[in-house]
Scaffold this motif. Structure first.
Motif, PDB file in Angstrom:
ATOM      1  N   THR A  98      -5.928   8.977 -14.090  1.00 56.50           N
ATOM      2  CA  THR A  98      -7.196   8.497 -13.559  1.00 56.50           C
ATOM      3  C   THR A  98      -7.127   7.032 -13.157  1.00 56.50           C
ATOM      4  OG1 THR A  98      -8.002   7.917 -15.769  1.00 56.50           O
ATOM      5  CG2 THR A  98      -8.548  10.132 -14.956  1.00 56.50           C
ATOM      6  N   ASP A  99      -8.074   6.660 -12.330  1.00 52.02           N
ATOM      7  CA  ASP A  99      -8.291   5.292 -11.873  1.00 52.02           C
ATOM      8  C   ASP A  99      -7.033   4.633 -11.312  1.00 52.02           C
ATOM      9  OD1 ASP A  99     -10.937   5.704 -12.477  1.00 52.02           O
ATOM     10  OD2 ASP A  99     -10.729   4.982 -14.516  1.00 52.02           O
ATOM     11  N   ALA A 100      -6.677   3.407 -11.748  1.00 49.55           N
ATOM     12  CA  ALA A 100      -5.559   2.677 -11.150  1.00 49.55           C
ATOM     13  C   ALA A 100      -4.240   3.448 -11.300  1.00 49.55           C
ATOM     14  CB  ALA A 100      -5.440   1.298 -11.774  1.00 49.55           C
ATOM     15  N   ASP A 101      -4.065   4.199 -12.358  1.00 50.01           N
ATOM     16  CA  ASP A 101      -2.838   4.988 -12.535  1.00 50.01           C
ATOM     17  C   ASP A 101      -2.716   6.085 -11.481  1.00 50.01           C
ATOM     18  OD1 ASP A 101      -2.120   3.491 -14.759  1.00 50.01           O
ATOM     19  OD2 ASP A 101      -3.106   4.881 -16.168  1.00 50.01           O
ATOM     20  N   ALA A 102      -3.856   6.551 -10.974  1.00 47.24           N
ATOM     21  CA  ALA A 102      -3.853   7.621  -9.990  1.00 47.24           C
ATOM     22  C   ALA A 102      -3.615   7.127  -8.570  1.00 47.24           C
ATOM     23  CB  ALA A 102      -5.184   8.375 -10.047  1.00 47.24           C
ATOM     24  N   LEU A 103      -3.720   5.810  -8.373  1.00 44.74           N
ATOM     25  CA  LEU A 103      -3.497   5.277  -7.052  1.00 44.74           C
ATOM     26  C   LEU A 103      -2.015   5.240  -6.763  1.00 44.74           C
ATOM     27  CD1 LEU A 103      -6.045   2.321  -6.919  1.00 44.74           C
ATOM     28  CD2 LEU A 103      -6.285   4.616  -5.962  1.00 44.74           C
ATOM     29  N   ASP A 157     -15.761   4.489  -7.759  1.00 47.77           N
ATOM     30  CA  ASP A 157     -16.075   4.683  -9.172  1.00 47.77           C
ATOM     31  C   ASP A 157     -14.954   5.342  -9.963  1.00 47.77           C
ATOM     32  OD1 ASP A 157     -18.585   3.532  -8.920  1.00 47.77           O
ATOM     33  OD2 ASP A 157     -19.538   5.445  -8.442  1.00 47.77           O
ATOM     34  N   GLN A 158     -14.319   6.338  -9.377  1.00 51.20           N
ATOM     35  CA  GLN A 158     -13.305   7.066 -10.131  1.00 51.20           C
ATOM     36  C   GLN A 158     -12.282   7.685  -9.189  1.00 51.20           C
ATOM     37  OE1 GLN A 158     -14.857  10.395 -12.384  1.00 51.20           O
ATOM     38  NE2 GLN A 158     -13.261  10.192 -13.922  1.00 51.20           N
ATOM     39  N   VAL A 159     -11.031   7.690  -9.617  1.00 54.17           N
ATOM     40  CA  VAL A 159      -9.949   8.341  -8.885  1.00 54.17           C
ATOM     41  C   VAL A 159      -9.202   9.229  -9.870  1.00 54.17           C
ATOM     42  CG1 VAL A 159      -7.824   8.006  -7.578  1.00 54.17           C
ATOM     43  CG2 VAL A 159      -9.679   6.357  -7.366  1.00 54.17           C
ATOM     44  N   ILE A 160      -8.893  10.447  -9.451  1.00 53.54           N
ATOM     45  CA  ILE A 160      -8.172  11.378 -10.310  1.00 53.54           C
ATOM     46  C   ILE A 160      -7.034  11.988  -9.497  1.00 53.54           C
ATOM     47  CG2 ILE A 160      -8.297  13.498 -11.683  1.00 53.54           C
ATOM     48  CD1 ILE A 160     -11.408  12.852 -11.803  1.00 53.54           C
ATOM     49  N   ARG A 161      -5.808  11.888 -10.015  1.00 50.23           N
ATOM     50  CA  ARG A 161      -4.672  12.563  -9.381  1.00 50.23           C
ATOM     51  C   ARG A 161      -4.685  14.006  -9.881  1.00 50.23           C
ATOM     52  NH1 ARG A 161       0.000   9.227  -9.856  1.00 50.23           N
ATOM     53  NH2 ARG A 161      -0.419   8.578  -7.714  1.00 50.23           N
ATOM     54  N   ILE A 162      -4.820  14.941  -8.983  1.00 45.94           N
ATOM     55  CA  ILE A 162      -4.980  16.344  -9.342  1.00 45.94           C
ATOM     56  C   ILE A 162      -3.763  16.880 -10.093  1.00 45.94           C
ATOM     57  CG2 ILE A 162      -5.232  18.688  -8.413  1.00 45.94           C
ATOM     58  CD1 ILE A 162      -6.938  17.406  -6.160  1.00 45.94           C
ATOM     59  N   ARG A 163      -2.570  16.564  -9.616  1.00 40.67           N
ATOM     60  CA  ARG A 163      -1.349  17.117 -10.208  1.00 40.67           C
ATOM     61  C   ARG A 163      -1.173  16.741 -11.674  1.00 40.67           C
ATOM     62  NH1 ARG A 163       3.621  14.796 -10.738  1.00 40.67           N
ATOM     63  NH2 ARG A 163       3.053  13.124  -9.323  1.00 40.67           N
ATOM     64  N   VAL A 190       0.854  -1.183   0.000  1.00 46.15           N
ATOM     65  CA  VAL A 190       0.000   0.000   0.000  1.00 46.15           C
ATOM     66  C   VAL A 190       0.891   1.234   0.000  1.00 46.15           C
ATOM     67  CG1 VAL A 190      -1.633   1.347   1.387  1.00 46.15           C
ATOM     68  CG2 VAL A 190      -1.951  -1.115   1.129  1.00 46.15           C
ATOM     69  N   GLN A 191       0.611   2.166  -0.923  1.00 43.18           N
ATOM     70  CA  GLN A 191       1.464   3.341  -1.060  1.00 43.18           C
ATOM     71  C   GLN A 191       0.955   4.554  -0.313  1.00 43.18           C
ATOM     72  OE1 GLN A 191       2.058   3.936  -5.227  1.00 43.18           O
ATOM     73  NE2 GLN A 191       3.425   2.187  -5.407  1.00 43.18           N
TER      74      GLN A 191
END
Length: 112
Positions: A107-112, A97-103, A25-26
């Motif tokens: 999106t999604d798994a790439d943003a985790l 449903d969705q994850v977004i890296r603001i910087r 876990v990061q």
């Protein structure tokens, strides 16, 4: 993707954090919260007066993970947070449903 939320005893936080790091876990979010479940609080003595503590201090941990990691994360939390006594806590798993890296806008798994 899933959001894993766990409510644990405060003194178990370091054990849980270490167990989650070992699973890969990061990032986690930790919040100090108060609440009660079946415990229903407890009574304490303060300066000779007895009073009821309805809400007990707890720690809320939130972790966004891929579907493949959910079981390992839940197992890590369960094993590291367990004391065998009432009030050990709960784990909730729900869809994300969705994850977004603001910087970067990932999106999604790439943003985790």
């Amino acid at each position: 993707m899933k959001m894993v939320m766990a409510i644990i005893k405060p003194f178990k936080l370091d054990d849980v954090r270490e167990a989650l790091a070992e699973t890969g876990v990061q990032g986690i979010t930790v919040t100090e919260v108060k609440g009660f479940g079946r415990q229903k609080g407890h009574t304490e003595l303060y300066r000779g007066a007895e009073y009821v503590v309805d809400f007990l201090p707890k720690i809320k941990i939130e972790i966004a993970v891929t579907d493949a990691m959910v079981e390992r994360v839940v197992e890590a939390i369960t094993q590291s947070a367990k004391s065998g006594k009432i009030g050990d806590g709960k784990i909730f798993v729900y869809d994300l449903d969705q994850v977004i890296r603001i910087r970067t806008g990932e999106t999604d798994a790439d943003a985790l």
